[in-house]
Design a protein around this motif. Structure first.
Motif, PDB file in Angstrom:
ATOM      1  N   GLY A   1      18.283  11.419 -10.654  1.00 38.14           N
ATOM      2  CA  GLY A   1      18.078  12.483  -9.684  1.00 38.14           C
ATOM      3  C   GLY A   1      16.625  12.871  -9.470  1.00 38.14           C
ATOM      4  O   GLY A   1      16.309  13.567  -8.507  1.00 38.14           O
ATOM      5  N   GLU A   2      15.720  12.425 -10.338  1.00 41.74           N
ATOM      6  CA  GLU A   2      14.302  12.722 -10.129  1.00 41.74           C
ATOM      7  C   GLU A   2      13.779  11.892  -8.971  1.00 41.74           C
ATOM      8  O   GLU A   2      14.289  10.817  -8.672  1.00 41.74           O
ATOM      9  CB  GLU A   2      13.487  12.440 -11.395  1.00 41.74           C
ATOM     10  N   ARG A   3      12.730  12.393  -8.359  1.00 40.89           N
ATOM     11  CA  ARG A   3      12.099  11.685  -7.240  1.00 40.89           C
ATOM     12  C   ARG A   3      10.838  10.998  -7.722  1.00 40.89           C
ATOM     13  O   ARG A   3      10.089  11.547  -8.516  1.00 40.89           O
ATOM     14  CB  ARG A   3      11.779  12.661  -6.120  1.00 40.89           C
ATOM     15  N   VAL A   4      10.630   9.782  -7.217  1.00 43.87           N
ATOM     16  CA  VAL A   4       9.425   9.014  -7.512  1.00 43.87           C
ATOM     17  C   VAL A   4       8.885   8.454  -6.199  1.00 43.87           C
ATOM     18  O   VAL A   4       9.636   8.257  -5.252  1.00 43.87           O
ATOM     19  CB  VAL A   4       9.679   7.862  -8.515  1.00 43.87           C
ATOM     20  N   TRP A   5       7.582   8.200  -6.181  1.00 43.72           N
ATOM     21  CA  TRP A   5       6.938   7.569  -5.035  1.00 43.72           C
ATOM     22  C   TRP A   5       6.707   6.104  -5.362  1.00 43.72           C
ATOM     23  O   TRP A   5       6.158   5.778  -6.414  1.00 43.72           O
ATOM     24  CB  TRP A   5       5.607   8.237  -4.734  1.00 43.72           C
ATOM     25  N   ILE A   6       7.141   5.230  -4.479  1.00 46.79           N
ATOM     26  CA  ILE A   6       6.929   3.793  -4.636  1.00 46.79           C
ATOM     27  C   ILE A   6       6.427   3.243  -3.308  1.00 46.79           C
ATOM     28  O   ILE A   6       7.154   3.265  -2.313  1.00 46.79           O
ATOM     29  CB  ILE A   6       8.221   3.065  -5.070  1.00 46.79           C
TER      30      ILE A   6
ATOM     31  N   VAL B   1       0.830  -1.197   0.000  1.00 46.40           N
ATOM     32  CA  VAL B   1       0.000   0.000   0.000  1.00 46.40           C
ATOM     33  C   VAL B   1       0.859   1.238   0.000  1.00 46.40           C
ATOM     34  O   VAL B   1       2.042   1.195   0.264  1.00 46.40           O
ATOM     35  CB  VAL B   1      -0.942   0.015   1.229  1.00 46.40           C
ATOM     36  N   GLY B   2       0.226   2.345  -0.275  1.00 46.72           N
ATOM     37  CA  GLY B   2       0.924   3.611  -0.287  1.00 46.72           C
ATOM     38  C   GLY B   2       0.976   4.177  -1.697  1.00 46.72           C
ATOM     39  O   GLY B   2       0.754   3.469  -2.680  1.00 46.72           O
ATOM     40  N   ARG B   3       1.259   5.437  -1.748  1.00 48.28           N
ATOM     41  CA  ARG B   3       1.293   6.166  -3.013  1.00 48.28           C
ATOM     42  C   ARG B   3       2.363   5.609  -3.944  1.00 48.28           C
ATOM     43  O   ARG B   3       3.484   5.338  -3.533  1.00 48.28           O
ATOM     44  CB  ARG B   3       1.576   7.632  -2.712  1.00 48.28           C
ATOM     45  N   THR B   4       2.003   5.428  -5.216  1.00 50.17           N
ATOM     46  CA  THR B   4       2.954   5.039  -6.251  1.00 50.17           C
ATOM     47  C   THR B   4       2.846   6.046  -7.382  1.00 50.17           C
ATOM     48  O   THR B   4       1.748   6.409  -7.810  1.00 50.17           O
ATOM     49  CB  THR B   4       2.692   3.609  -6.757  1.00 50.17           C
ATOM     50  N   ASP B   5       3.987   6.518  -7.846  1.00 52.23           N
ATOM     51  CA  ASP B   5       4.086   7.542  -8.886  1.00 52.23           C
ATOM     52  C   ASP B   5       3.290   7.161 -10.133  1.00 52.23           C
ATOM     53  O   ASP B   5       3.292   6.002 -10.541  1.00 52.23           O
ATOM     54  CB  ASP B   5       5.578   7.698  -9.238  1.00 52.23           C
ATOM     55  N   ASP B   6       2.635   8.144 -10.738  1.00 49.50           N
ATOM     56  CA  ASP B   6       1.860   7.912 -11.964  1.00 49.50           C
ATOM     57  C   ASP B   6       2.729   7.494 -13.150  1.00 49.50           C
ATOM     58  O   ASP B   6       2.207   6.991 -14.140  1.00 49.50           O
ATOM     59  CB  ASP B   6       1.077   9.176 -12.355  1.00 49.50           C
ATOM     60  N   ARG B   7       4.038   7.703 -13.060  1.00 52.33           N
ATOM     61  CA  ARG B   7       4.938   7.297 -14.145  1.00 52.33           C
ATOM     62  C   ARG B   7       5.285   5.818 -14.089  1.00 52.33           C
ATOM     63  O   ARG B   7       6.009   5.301 -14.929  1.00 52.33           O
ATOM     64  CB  ARG B   7       6.212   8.137 -14.118  1.00 52.33           C
ATOM     65  N   LEU B   8       4.736   5.123 -13.097  1.00 51.17           N
ATOM     66  CA  LEU B   8       4.992   3.694 -12.912  1.00 51.17           C
ATOM     67  C   LEU B   8       3.692   2.916 -12.996  1.00 51.17           C
ATOM     68  O   LEU B   8       2.637   3.407 -12.612  1.00 51.17           O
ATOM     69  CB  LEU B   8       5.626   3.444 -11.539  1.00 51.17           C
ATOM     70  N   ILE B   9       3.788   1.692 -13.510  1.00 50.26           N
ATOM     71  CA  ILE B   9       2.632   0.803 -13.588  1.00 50.26           C
ATOM     72  C   ILE B   9       2.933  -0.435 -12.751  1.00 50.26           C
ATOM     73  O   ILE B   9       3.985  -1.052 -12.909  1.00 50.26           O
ATOM     74  CB  ILE B   9       2.368   0.346 -15.033  1.00 50.26           C
ATOM     75  N   VAL B  10       2.000  -0.782 -11.891  1.00 56.34           N
ATOM     76  CA  VAL B  10       2.076  -2.038 -11.146  1.00 56.34           C
ATOM     77  C   VAL B  10       1.062  -2.968 -11.803  1.00 56.34           C
ATOM     78  O   VAL B  10      -0.136  -2.693 -11.809  1.00 56.34           O
ATOM     79  CB  VAL B  10       1.771  -1.828  -9.653  1.00 56.34           C
ATOM     80  N   LEU B  11       1.570  -4.046 -12.388  1.00 54.92           N
ATOM     81  CA  LEU B  11       0.720  -4.938 -13.174  1.00 54.92           C
ATOM     82  C   LEU B  11      -0.084  -5.910 -12.322  1.00 54.92           C
ATOM     83  O   LEU B  11      -1.175  -6.305 -12.688  1.00 54.92           O
ATOM     84  CB  LEU B  11       1.584  -5.680 -14.191  1.00 54.92           C
ATOM     85  N   ALA B  12       0.457  -6.310 -11.183  1.00 57.67           N
ATOM     86  CA  ALA B  12      -0.240  -7.188 -10.242  1.00 57.67           C
ATOM     87  C   ALA B  12       0.191  -6.774  -8.836  1.00 57.67           C
ATOM     88  O   ALA B  12       1.351  -6.407  -8.625  1.00 57.67           O
ATOM     89  CB  ALA B  12       0.112  -8.650 -10.501  1.00 57.67           C
ATOM     90  N   GLU B  13      -0.717  -6.809  -7.901  1.00 56.88           N
ATOM     91  CA  GLU B  13      -0.406  -6.349  -6.543  1.00 56.88           C
ATOM     92  C   GLU B  13       0.762  -7.117  -5.924  1.00 56.88           C
ATOM     93  O   GLU B  13       1.482  -6.592  -5.087  1.00 56.88           O
ATOM     94  CB  GLU B  13      -1.645  -6.448  -5.650  1.00 56.88           C
ATOM     95  N   THR B  14       0.991  -8.369  -6.338  1.00 52.45           N
ATOM     96  CA  THR B  14       2.089  -9.162  -5.784  1.00 52.45           C
ATOM     97  C   THR B  14       3.438  -8.854  -6.438  1.00 52.45           C
ATOM     98  O   THR B  14       4.463  -9.368  -5.987  1.00 52.45           O
ATOM     99  CB  THR B  14       1.800 -10.666  -5.951  1.00 52.45           C
TER     100      THR B  14
END
Length: 103
Positions: A28-33, A2-15
């Motif tokens: 150097g860019e920041r992303v949320w995972i 759980v938690g915020r994940t950056d819109d520039r990333l795709i999680v295909l399956a929760e596992t």
């Protein structure tokens, strides 16, 4: 996870242990995972993977909900996951030399 994940990333399956990059992200860019803000140590291009969790040698890399390979060195959250730190469990991993020949 759980938690915020950056819109520039795709999680295909929760596992999945990796997220797929939707558009190139510069070093150097920041992303949320998974709710954690990460500063990228290297640029990552579209279609490549970033770790959603810490992994150690021998751990399975999960994408599409299935294992795609095994970790060969410690991987931190947000690290680029590719041939330099995983190996396929199904087909040999090859590197190309400067002439494009398989080595």
């Amino acid at each position: 996870m759980v938690g915020r994940t950056d819109d520039r990333l795709i999680v295909l399956a929760e596992t999945d242990t990796v997220a797929v990059v939707r558009a190139a992200i510069a070093q150097g860019e920041r992303v949320w995972i998974g709710g954690e803000e990460i500063t990228l140590e290297r640029a990552v291009t579209m279609g490549h993977k970033l770790a959603r969790m810490r992994m150690k040698p021998g751990d399975k890399v999960l994408k599409y909900g299935v294992p795609i390979g095994s970790v060969t060195e410690n991987i931190a959250v947000g690290a680029h996951v590719h041939l330099h730190n995983i190996k396929s469990d199904y087909t040999p991993t090859y590197a190309l030399d400067a002439a494009g020949d398989v080595t």
